[in-house]
Structure formats: C-alpha cells, structure tokens
Scaffold this motif. Structure first.
Motif, PDB file in Angstrom:
ATOM      1  N   PRO A 239      24.339  11.663 -16.420  1.00 53.36           N
ATOM      2  CA  PRO A 239      25.727  11.638 -15.604  1.00 53.36           C
ATOM      3  C   PRO A 239      25.327   9.766 -16.918  1.00 53.36           C
ATOM      4  N   ALA A 240      24.646   8.478 -15.889  1.00 46.90           N
ATOM      5  CA  ALA A 240      24.616   7.439 -16.409  1.00 46.90           C
ATOM      6  C   ALA A 240      24.375   7.586 -17.504  1.00 46.90           C
ATOM      7  N   GLU A 241      23.436   8.125 -18.233  1.00 43.37           N
ATOM      8  CA  GLU A 241      23.045   8.336 -19.523  1.00 43.37           C
ATOM      9  C   GLU A 241      23.887   8.343 -20.560  1.00 43.37           C
ATOM     10  N   LEU A 242      24.278   9.300 -20.420  1.00 40.33           N
ATOM     11  CA  LEU A 242      25.485   9.660 -21.025  1.00 40.33           C
ATOM     12  C   LEU A 242      26.648   8.364 -21.137  1.00 40.33           C
ATOM     13  N   VAL A 243      27.236   7.411 -20.190  1.00 39.49           N
ATOM     14  CA  VAL A 243      27.793   7.001 -19.969  1.00 39.49           C
ATOM     15  C   VAL A 243      27.663   5.663 -21.280  1.00 39.49           C
ATOM     16  N   ARG A 244      26.065   5.579 -20.523  1.00 45.52           N
ATOM     17  CA  ARG A 244      25.628   3.904 -21.210  1.00 45.52           C
ATOM     18  C   ARG A 244      25.393   4.366 -22.676  1.00 45.52           C
ATOM     19  N   ASP A 245      25.442   5.459 -22.579  1.00 48.62           N
ATOM     20  CA  ASP A 245      25.205   5.699 -24.354  1.00 48.62           C
ATOM     21  C   ASP A 245      26.630   5.846 -24.890  1.00 48.62           C
TER      22      ASP A 245
END
Length: 410
Positions: A239-245
């Motif tokens: 989830p954090a990777e998706l938000v950062r992306d």
C-alpha cells in the motif's frame, strides 16, 4: 486545376468590360456616321434630280447622267413615281451604297439619277480605322489598370494572409493592419482590423486560461510536496508503494502543467551556447535511456540551450519507451536528431494537428502518462528556435514513430 490569382481575375474582368464597351461604342459611332452620310447623300441626290428635271423641262436635254424610264430603276421608286411622288432609294450591297432619286415628269415619264458617292463613304473607312485604334488603346489601358489595381489588392491580401499565418503560429505581437501598410481605406483594411481584433480577443482568453492553469498548478505544489513527503514516512509495504507512486505521479503532473503554462506565456528565453551535438546526444541518451542505440552519421556544432535540449530529448525518449516498442534508435545527422521506435506509430490526429495536452494517443498507444511530454517538447523546441516534426514509418519499412528535431547551427 491551376490557381488563378486575384490580380489576373481583376485584369481579365476589366479587359473584357473595356473590350465590350469599346465594341458597343464603335458600332454605335459607325452606324450613326453611316446613317448621317446616307441621309446627306439622299438630300444631295434629291436636289440633283430636281435640277435635272428643270433643265430637261426647259431645254429637253438630259444632264448629270439622268435617264428617262430607266429599266434598272428599283420597283419601290417606280411605284412612287406612278403616284406622282418625288422619292429617293438606297441600295446597299456592302460597299458604298447606291443612291437613287426619281421624279415624275408631266409627260408621264420618270426621270431618275443614280450615284454611289464613293468619295464621301471613303471617310467612313478612316473613321473605322480610328475606332479600331481607339478601342485597342482603351482595352490595353484598361488591362494595364486592371493589373495595377489587382496587383495592389493581391499584395495587400497576401500580406494579410501571411500576417494572419504568423499570428496562428503564435506570434502574438504581429498585427495584420500594420503588415498590409498603405493609406488605402477599403475592405482589405476592414478585414485586417477584424482579424486583429479577433487575434487580440483570442490572445486575451488564452492568457487568462494560462494564468488560471499556472495559478492552480502553483497552488497545488505545496500540498502535493507535503503529500509526497508524508508518503515517504509510511511503513514499508505494497500500500505504501502505491501511495508513493501515485503521489510522485501527481507531483510530476503539477510540474509539467506549470512548465506548459510558462511555455504558453511566450516569455521563456533560451540560454544559448555552442554544443557539439553528437557527443551531447550520446551522453544524454546513455543517462536517460541506456537501452536506446545512438548512431552519429555526421556531427555538427549547434547553437542551443543544453538544459532545454536535454528536456526535449528526454521527453522524446520517454514517449518512445512509453508508447512505442523497442528497439529505440537515436540518429544524429548534422543538425538533425531523430528518435525512432518500432511501435504502432503516432495517431493520425497528432500528425495532423500536432501534440495536444492531456492526449496520450490512440487506444493502441495507450499507457501511462498525461499527454504533456510531446507538448512540452514542442514548446521547448519553439523557445530554442528549432523545429520538431513527427511522422510514421510505413509497415513495409519496419513501422514505428519518428520524431525529428532540427536545431539551428552555430
């Protein structure tokens, strides 16, 4: 069908009208002069036949070639003579007309005269010659006047068209009224004023839209920057990777919108330097797209802004990687730089109308991005004084899209 300019249309129209007017006037003058000469000849022949009558009745002699009961006397004169009337008759066979005159005598005979008056009608030939010369002069003069008037009007319209084209290309300081010049106040001047008013109105609207876009993007920079920073603090995980992306994509979009707004403002200035194009392209492509192949067919030193040129080259490479297929080929040939992929090619509307913001291509070129890459590349190219064109390679030659950049030389 060959194009016929306004000058020659006006010239032909004036020449045709001049020829028709000259022809009509010549015919009127010719017929009026001929009718006047025939009337004068009738009067003269009438006086002669009366004089011959008086001589015959007093002396019995025929004078002035008078004849009695001439068998060649026209039938209308014979009929009038039987009624006791003095009359004249004109027989016209195309040359000088034959003028007859008859008078009935007391003894029942008919005294008649016949003459052609060749000397009088020879003047008509001189008149016809003068009319032909005068008519030719009128036609030539009218044609010359048509060339002059049509040429002036054509030049003014051509200058107006060129100025309007420059306005369409983005030169907002160009005014059609100033381009056509002159002190003539005609429909061309009114057209120029209308085009200038339309250009000013469109420029005002575009500037207002640009300011709104720039203001919105500028106001978004602070919260987006905070969003990106906050995303970096999230604990590791999908989830954090998706938000950062997505946060980074939003940040990139805001920066691109700001750059487009600045380029639309036409206030950007290039920091020009002399750059060895071949070596510059090799280094930038190796950093931005290591998988792309670089070929230098001919090196050249160009006058450009390295930062802006790097931006253009990076956007072209990103577009080829995102919407095309490998291999990506970069070719340097003198002042030309070509970036080619082997994908489905540019969409038809891009080839026809040029890049448009937030248009990512047709369905077969769909993918990530916001459609601003080529728009920014085109805007930066304009600032550099360069030229960027797009084309597709035919399928029989391998297919793909080609972006070609022409830079000004040193």
């Amino acid at each position: 069908m060959p194009k016929i300019g306004l000058r020659w249309k006006v010239c032909v129209a004036i020449a045709v009208v001049s020829a028709l007017v000259a022809l009509v006037l010549s015919l009127v003058v010719h017929n009026a002069a001929r009718a006047s000469m025939i009337d004068n000849s009738r009067d003269a022949q009438n006086e002669r036949v009366q004089f011959a009558q008086r001589i015959y009745e007093s002396t019995g002699r025929l004078t002035m070639n008078a004849r009695l009961d001439d068998p060649d006397l026209p039938a209308p004169l014979k009929l009038l003579a039987r009624e006791g009337k003095l009359a004249t008759y004109v027989s016209d066979d195309g040359g000088a007309p034959v003028v007859w005159a008859e008078t009935p005598l007391k003894d029942g005979k008919i005294l008649s005269l016949k003459a052609t008056f060749t000397d009088r009608f020879s003047v008509l030939e001189d008149l016809d010659q003068a009319l032909v010369i005068g008519s030719s002069a009128v036609v030539v003069g009218g044609t010359a006047l048509g060339v002059l008037i049509g040429g002036q009007l054509s030049r003014r319209l051509r200058k107006a068209a060129e100025a309007a084209g420059r306005v369409a290309d983005g030169e907002t300081d160009v005014r059609v009224r100033e381009a056509i010049g002159g002190r003539v106040r005609d429909e061309t001047d009114e057209l120029a004023r209308a085009v200038d008013a339309m250009a000013d109105a469109l420029a005002g609207r575009l500037e207002a839209e640009r300011r709104v876009t720039a203001d919105i993007a500028h106001e978004l920079r602070t919260p987006v920057t905070g969003l990106v920073t906050a995303a970096e603090l999230l604990p590791p995980g999908r989830p954090a990777e998706l938000v950062r992306d997505r946060a980074q994509a939003l940040r990139t979009l805001v920066e691109d919108v700001l750059e487009v707004a600045r380029l639309d403002g036409a206030a950007e200035q290039a920091d020009l330097q002399d750059v060895a194009l071949g070596d510059f392209v090799r280094r930038r492509v190796a950093a931005a797209a290591p998988e792309a192949a670089v070929t230098v067919r001919g090196d050249a030193v160009v006058r450009t802004d390295p930062r802006r040129l790097e931006r253009v080259l990076g956007n072209l490479l990103a577009n080829a990687a995102r919407h095309g297929r490998p291999p990506i080929e970069v070719t340097v040939d003198g002042p030309y730089v070509e970036v080619r992929d082997h994908g489905p090619g540019f969409p038809d509307d891009l080839l026809r109308d040029g890049p448009s913001r937030f248009r990512t291509g047709s369905s077969d070129r769909a993918g990530s991005g916001h459609g601003l890459g080529l728009t920014i590349a085109t805007g930066q190219t304009r600032v550099l004084g360069a030229r960027l064109t797009f084309r597709n390679v035919p399928a029989e030659q391998g297919g793909g899209a080609v972006a070609r950049l022409l830079l000004p030389r040193e």
